[in-house]
Design a protein around this motif. Sequence first.
Motif, PDB file in Angstrom:
ATOM      1  N   LYS A  53       1.159   3.011 -16.117  1.00  0.00           N
ATOM      2  CA  LYS A  53       2.012   4.024 -15.939  1.00  0.00           C
ATOM      3  C   LYS A  53       1.120   5.522 -14.833  1.00  0.00           C
ATOM      4  CE  LYS A  53       5.738   6.497 -16.963  1.00  0.00           C
ATOM      5  NZ  LYS A  53       7.105   7.332 -17.902  1.00  0.00           N
ATOM      6  N   PHE A  54       1.529   5.096 -13.573  1.00  0.00           N
ATOM      7  CA  PHE A  54       1.338   6.532 -12.826  1.00  0.00           C
ATOM      8  C   PHE A  54       2.699   7.459 -12.430  1.00  0.00           C
ATOM      9  CE2 PHE A  54      -2.364   3.681 -11.445  1.00  0.00           C
ATOM     10  CZ  PHE A  54      -3.305   5.149 -11.096  1.00  0.00           C
ATOM     11  N   ASP A  55       2.355   8.122 -11.978  1.00  0.00           N
ATOM     12  CA  ASP A  55       3.568   9.503 -11.561  1.00  0.00           C
ATOM     13  C   ASP A  55       3.192   8.896 -10.259  1.00  0.00           C
ATOM     14  OD1 ASP A  55       4.650  11.881 -10.406  1.00  0.00           O
ATOM     15  OD2 ASP A  55       4.582  12.268 -12.970  1.00  0.00           O
ATOM     16  N   LYS A  56       4.449   8.983  -9.614  1.00  0.00           N
ATOM     17  CA  LYS A  56       4.400   8.422  -7.752  1.00  0.00           C
ATOM     18  C   LYS A  56       4.476   9.130  -7.329  1.00  0.00           C
ATOM     19  CE  LYS A  56       8.581   7.150  -6.342  1.00  0.00           C
ATOM     20  NZ  LYS A  56       9.946   7.113  -6.124  1.00  0.00           N
ATOM     21  N   ASN A  57       4.715  10.433  -7.407  1.00  0.00           N
ATOM     22  CA  ASN A  57       5.033  11.523  -6.971  1.00  0.00           C
ATOM     23  C   ASN A  57       2.916  12.148  -6.602  1.00  0.00           C
ATOM     24  OD1 ASN A  57       7.387  11.591  -5.887  1.00  0.00           O
ATOM     25  ND2 ASN A  57       8.433  12.549  -7.787  1.00  0.00           N
ATOM     26  N   SER A  58       2.877  12.523  -8.136  1.00  0.00           N
ATOM     27  CA  SER A  58       1.360  13.516  -8.012  1.00  0.00           C
ATOM     28  C   SER A  58       0.085  11.967  -8.065  1.00  0.00           C
ATOM     29  CB  SER A  58       1.277  13.795  -8.923  1.00  0.00           C
ATOM     30  OG  SER A  58       1.225  12.777 -10.140  1.00  0.00           O
ATOM     31  N   GLY A  59       0.396  10.958  -8.656  1.00  0.00           N
ATOM     32  CA  GLY A  59      -0.309  10.343  -8.853  1.00  0.00           C
ATOM     33  C   GLY A  59      -1.485  10.190  -9.829  1.00  0.00           C
ATOM     34  N   ASP A  60      -0.708  10.336 -10.587  1.00  0.00           N
ATOM     35  CA  ASP A  60      -1.569  10.942 -12.350  1.00  0.00           C
ATOM     36  C   ASP A  60      -1.281   9.739 -12.464  1.00  0.00           C
ATOM     37  OD1 ASP A  60      -2.667  13.265 -11.430  1.00  0.00           O
ATOM     38  OD2 ASP A  60      -0.542  14.402 -12.377  1.00  0.00           O
ATOM     39  N   ILE A  61      -2.854   9.023 -13.856  1.00  0.00           N
ATOM     40  CA  ILE A  61      -2.152   8.922 -14.668  1.00  0.00           C
ATOM     41  C   ILE A  61      -1.600   9.082 -15.930  1.00  0.00           C
ATOM     42  CG2 ILE A  61      -3.730   7.036 -16.016  1.00  0.00           C
ATOM     43  CD1 ILE A  61      -5.687   7.000 -14.084  1.00  0.00           C
ATOM     44  N   LEU A  62      -0.393   8.556 -16.090  1.00  0.00           N
ATOM     45  CA  LEU A  62       0.297   9.421 -17.855  1.00  0.00           C
ATOM     46  C   LEU A  62      -0.120   7.827 -18.791  1.00  0.00           C
ATOM     47  CD1 LEU A  62       4.058   9.830 -15.594  1.00  0.00           C
ATOM     48  CD2 LEU A  62       1.770  11.553 -15.715  1.00  0.00           C
TER      49      LEU A  62
ATOM     50  N   LYS B 291       0.722  -1.106  -0.100  1.00  0.00           N
ATOM     51  CA  LYS B 291       0.042   0.253   0.190  1.00  0.00           C
ATOM     52  C   LYS B 291       0.964   1.083  -0.147  1.00  0.00           C
ATOM     53  CE  LYS B 291      -3.109   2.489   2.803  1.00  0.00           C
ATOM     54  NZ  LYS B 291      -1.984   3.366   3.340  1.00  0.00           N
ATOM     55  N   GLU B 292       1.674   1.179   0.710  1.00  0.00           N
ATOM     56  CA  GLU B 292       2.837   2.454   0.847  1.00  0.00           C
ATOM     57  C   GLU B 292       3.528   2.917  -0.810  1.00  0.00           C
ATOM     58  OE1 GLU B 292       2.668   4.456   3.475  1.00  0.00           O
ATOM     59  OE2 GLU B 292       1.548   2.444   4.269  1.00  0.00           O
ATOM     60  N   GLU B 293       3.111   1.886  -1.503  1.00  0.00           N
ATOM     61  CA  GLU B 293       4.173   1.529  -2.614  1.00  0.00           C
ATOM     62  C   GLU B 293       3.222   2.771  -3.737  1.00  0.00           C
ATOM     63  OE1 GLU B 293       7.473   0.763  -3.416  1.00  0.00           O
ATOM     64  OE2 GLU B 293       7.873  -0.035  -1.343  1.00  0.00           O
TER      65      GLU B 293
ATOM     66  N   ASN C 262      10.686   7.761 -11.083  1.00  0.00           N
ATOM     67  CA  ASN C 262       9.427   8.925 -10.970  1.00  0.00           C
ATOM     68  C   ASN C 262       7.968   8.004 -11.320  1.00  0.00           C
ATOM     69  OD1 ASN C 262      11.058   9.949  -8.829  1.00  0.00           O
ATOM     70  ND2 ASN C 262      11.477  11.874 -10.590  1.00  0.00           N
ATOM     71  N   SER C 263       8.042   6.620 -11.577  1.00  0.00           N
ATOM     72  CA  SER C 263       7.383   6.246 -12.081  1.00  0.00           C
ATOM     73  C   SER C 263       6.594   4.877 -11.240  1.00  0.00           C
ATOM     74  CB  SER C 263       7.524   6.153 -13.621  1.00  0.00           C
ATOM     75  OG  SER C 263       7.304   6.856 -14.129  1.00  0.00           O
ATOM     76  N   LEU C 264       5.139   4.775 -11.325  1.00  0.00           N
ATOM     77  CA  LEU C 264       5.203   2.984 -11.561  1.00  0.00           C
ATOM     78  C   LEU C 264       4.093   2.285 -12.193  1.00  0.00           C
ATOM     79  CD1 LEU C 264       3.810   3.387  -7.746  1.00  0.00           C
ATOM     80  CD2 LEU C 264       5.484   1.897  -8.258  1.00  0.00           C
TER      81      LEU C 264
END
Length: 228
Positions: free
Chosen positions: A150-159, A73-75, A127-129
């Motif tokens: 693919k997510f932006d790890k910092n903002s949570g935006d879907i890229l 969850k923390e990831e 910086n991506s998940l």
Amino acid sequence: MERETYVKFSVSRLKDELKKKGATTRGRKADLIDRLKAYDRNKDFKNDPIHIPEPLEVDWPTRGFQQLQESHKEEIPEICIEQIDMYFVHRLAGDRQSTGDVKAIEKGRLLVESDRVLAVSYLKEDNSLFFTGIVGAAMKTKVTYNFKLKFDKNSGDILNNHCECPAGRGPHGTCKHLAAVAIVLLSCSEGKGLRIQRSCTENLQTFHKPKHSYSGSPVKAEDPGSRI
């Protein structure tokens, strides 16, 4: 214009209204009405104050993924339903996708409730998940689709998104299968559990158990001395 007014329109008139807005005219009458409502609600997406990340051409990694667990969850970045709505609804309008479905999020939620998200693995890179896995089709139990997200790890935006189904083609797909995965990740990030179908090794194993329990009298043990 209210939905009740659009209901009275013919399909031809609905398509004319959509053409004026520069929107796709594909779909059933109900889809055309919902699309017009989305445009009306968002003022034809002309004065959109919400930032939509530009889709990035991505070289999807193929190694290093691990199965997603609740302990991860923390990831996962903090995601909110508004970000998911923004991506799917606004991206559909901005890209004018002919195969896009304005009900993708609603249908994705139904897939989650039906346990059709079968597997999710993730990889953290810079910086991506990256997430990948399998989602089952809604009506055909033996049909599955591979997805990439693919997510932006910092903002949570879907890229970036991609799914094997026609509506989910990347690099920024918007199908119900991808929406289902986004909803699963939202639930996990909020600490509400991980709605992924259990694998065969996680389910209670019963193959080694007898089919029927014995209910008769106890069997008398054999006297070892009788064999001598």
